[in-house]
Design a protein around this motif. Sequence first.
Motif, PDB file in Angstrom:
ATOM      1  N   GLY A  64      -6.699   7.885   9.592  1.00 15.11           N
ATOM      2  CA  GLY A  64      -7.524   6.810   9.057  1.00 15.11           C
ATOM      3  C   GLY A  64      -7.928   7.017   7.619  1.00 15.11           C
ATOM      4  N   MET A  65      -8.131   8.259   7.185  1.00 13.19           N
ATOM      5  CA  MET A  65      -8.566   8.505   5.815  1.00 13.19           C
ATOM      6  C   MET A  65      -7.475   8.220   4.800  1.00 13.19           C
ATOM      7  N   SER A  66      -6.214   8.060   5.271  1.00 15.96           N
ATOM      8  CA  SER A  66      -5.142   7.757   4.322  1.00 15.96           C
ATOM      9  C   SER A  66      -5.253   6.342   3.778  1.00 15.96           C
ATOM     10  N   PHE A  67      -6.116   5.529   4.382  1.00 14.24           N
ATOM     11  CA  PHE A  67      -6.329   4.172   3.893  1.00 14.24           C
ATOM     12  C   PHE A  67      -7.446   4.118   2.851  1.00 14.24           C
ATOM     13  N   ILE A  68      -8.108   5.248   2.613  1.00 20.42           N
ATOM     14  CA  ILE A  68      -9.273   5.268   1.725  1.00 20.42           C
ATOM     15  C   ILE A  68      -9.010   6.228   0.570  1.00 20.42           C
ATOM     16  N   HIS A  69      -9.265   5.744  -0.640  1.00 22.55           N
ATOM     17  CA  HIS A  69      -9.142   6.587  -1.829  1.00 22.55           C
ATOM     18  C   HIS A  69     -10.550   6.980  -2.276  1.00 22.55           C
ATOM     19  N   ILE A  70     -10.779   8.306  -2.419  1.00 23.61           N
ATOM     20  CA  ILE A  70     -12.095   8.815  -2.817  1.00 23.61           C
ATOM     21  C   ILE A  70     -11.995   9.383  -4.221  1.00 23.61           C
ATOM     22  N   GLU A  71     -12.890   8.914  -5.081  1.00 18.31           N
ATOM     23  CA  GLU A  71     -12.865   9.337  -6.483  1.00 18.31           C
ATOM     24  C   GLU A  71     -14.261   9.810  -6.886  1.00 18.31           C
ATOM     25  N   GLU A  72     -14.348  11.037  -7.387  1.00 18.43           N
ATOM     26  CA  GLU A  72     -15.619  11.590  -7.841  1.00 18.43           C
ATOM     27  C   GLU A  72     -15.862  11.173  -9.288  1.00 18.43           C
ATOM     28  N   LEU A  73     -17.004  10.536  -9.547  1.00 20.22           N
ATOM     29  CA  LEU A  73     -17.381  10.075 -10.885  1.00 20.22           C
ATOM     30  C   LEU A  73     -18.645  10.793 -11.320  1.00 20.22           C
ATOM     31  N   ASP A  74     -18.967  10.714 -12.617  1.00 16.21           N
ATOM     32  CA  ASP A  74     -20.197  11.323 -13.109  1.00 16.21           C
ATOM     33  C   ASP A  74     -21.425  10.700 -12.455  1.00 16.21           C
ATOM     34  N   SER A  75     -21.326   9.406 -12.186  1.00 20.40           N
ATOM     35  CA  SER A  75     -22.483   8.695 -11.640  1.00 20.40           C
ATOM     36  C   SER A  75     -22.512   8.680 -10.119  1.00 20.40           C
ATOM     37  N   GLY A  76     -21.482   9.188  -9.449  1.00 24.74           N
ATOM     38  CA  GLY A  76     -21.466   9.175  -7.996  1.00 24.74           C
ATOM     39  C   GLY A  76     -20.052   9.272  -7.466  1.00 24.74           C
ATOM     40  N   THR A  77     -19.844   8.771  -6.270  1.00 25.48           N
ATOM     41  CA  THR A  77     -18.545   8.809  -5.605  1.00 25.48           C
ATOM     42  C   THR A  77     -18.081   7.387  -5.314  1.00 25.48           C
ATOM     43  N   ARG A  78     -16.831   7.084  -5.626  1.00 27.62           N
ATOM     44  CA  ARG A  78     -16.291   5.740  -5.404  1.00 27.62           C
ATOM     45  C   ARG A  78     -15.297   5.785  -4.243  1.00 27.62           C
ATOM     46  N   PHE A  79     -15.485   4.907  -3.271  1.00 26.98           N
ATOM     47  CA  PHE A  79     -14.571   4.759  -2.142  1.00 26.98           C
ATOM     48  C   PHE A  79     -13.805   3.451  -2.323  1.00 26.98           C
ATOM     49  N   THR A  80     -12.497   3.494  -2.254  1.00 19.88           N
ATOM     50  CA  THR A  80     -11.661   2.302  -2.392  1.00 19.88           C
ATOM     51  C   THR A  80     -10.819   2.131  -1.139  1.00 19.88           C
ATOM     52  N   ILE A  81     -10.901   0.950  -0.519  1.00 19.40           N
ATOM     53  CA  ILE A  81     -10.062   0.630   0.632  1.00 19.40           C
ATOM     54  C   ILE A  81      -8.708   0.163   0.098  1.00 19.40           C
ATOM     55  N   LEU A  82      -7.651   0.864   0.428  1.00 20.03           N
ATOM     56  CA  LEU A  82      -6.328   0.552  -0.098  1.00 20.03           C
ATOM     57  C   LEU A  82      -5.743  -0.693   0.568  1.00 20.03           C
ATOM     58  N   LYS A  83      -4.819  -1.317  -0.127  1.00 19.33           N
ATOM     59  CA  LYS A  83      -4.184  -2.522   0.406  1.00 19.33           C
ATOM     60  C   LYS A  83      -3.385  -2.233   1.672  1.00 19.33           C
ATOM     61  N   SER A  84      -2.999  -0.987   1.855  1.00 21.79           N
ATOM     62  CA  SER A  84      -2.224  -0.626   3.043  1.00 21.79           C
ATOM     63  C   SER A  84      -3.088  -0.484   4.292  1.00 21.79           C
ATOM     64  N   ALA A  85      -4.390  -0.636   4.145  1.00 21.74           N
ATOM     65  CA  ALA A  85      -5.293  -0.492   5.295  1.00 21.74           C
ATOM     66  C   ALA A  85      -5.060  -1.610   6.301  1.00 21.74           C
TER      67      ALA A  85
END
Length: 342
Positions: A290-311
């Motif tokens: 399931g986590m392969s559908f989610i992209h996690i990106e660490e930013l200076d201001s926090g953490t960004r979660f992106t739901i991929l189109k393949s979800a």
Amino acid sequence: MNRKQMLKDLLVADPAVEAPPVELRPADAGGRRIPSGAVRAMGIDLSRLQDEAKRAEVLERESRNGQAVLEIDPASVDPSFAEDRIARTSDADYRRLVESMSASGQQVPILLRPHPEAAGRYQVAYGHRRLAAAAELSIAVRAIIRPLTDAELVIAQGKENAERRNLSFIERAMFAAELEARGFDRATLHAALAAHPAEMTRYLAVARAIPRWLVRAIGPAPRAGRPRWMAMAEFAAADGALDPVVGITETEDFRAAPSDTRFSMVYAALQCRSEAAAEPAAAVSPIRDGMSFIHIEELDSGTRFTILKSAPAGLSGYLLGRLRDLVTEFQAEQAAPKRPVE
């Protein structure tokens, strides 16, 4: 006009009936008759009464012709049978209107007609927000009263909205759909919304594709614009497209957000589902992590979660609907006492 004639005009219904004589004092040295003080006062009162009667006649005539501005109790006024605004009293513009009327009074009268089904009551053609503000302030509403047919009422209602504060695209679309549902012909719809036939077709197509409950949940979304509403209508037309949206609209974050933000949240969910449905079935494997559908990106201001189109279709809507519960569960776990390590 002498006092005798004034008295006849005011008090005698039949002009053939002679008015009672007016007693005068004897003539002075020059042969003129001098009225007594009581008679002189009566003459002044008769003149005032005659002036008031004339003003009443003019006011009544102007009221019948829809020219006089009258003060009406807001409690005796009902809204138009055709709703044109999704939110009449829940935005910042309405609060500014209330403040302005409280400080300076009502500057522009509203338009009413005698209620066609309730004697002694009125119905609004336009000015619902001014009526609501007057009711909130417990003051009379200044209004013009004019006899109007149903068609004349909705045309006046639509034209006033176009001239004073444009409705958003979806408000115009829902107004057009309601008029059509009530049996008004296309000519009346075009006149009420000042829309050409192609634009009217777009209004009605969007109103039919997007259910009213969803429009009410989103609100007027004044910045969304016609292209995005039309795209949303295409997304919503697919089978099961609205299933994930229900959960989104029930969250506190959605309800607390401004109307344009609510539109964006629903639009993103529908767009994601539409794009996922357009991909080949083999592109999405049901046994993938399931986590392969989610992209996690660490930013200076926090953490960004992106739901991929393949979800899988509906995943983003499901996660949005579950987000608050997950945070609550996390906080409960953090607050629970830790068992000592044995």
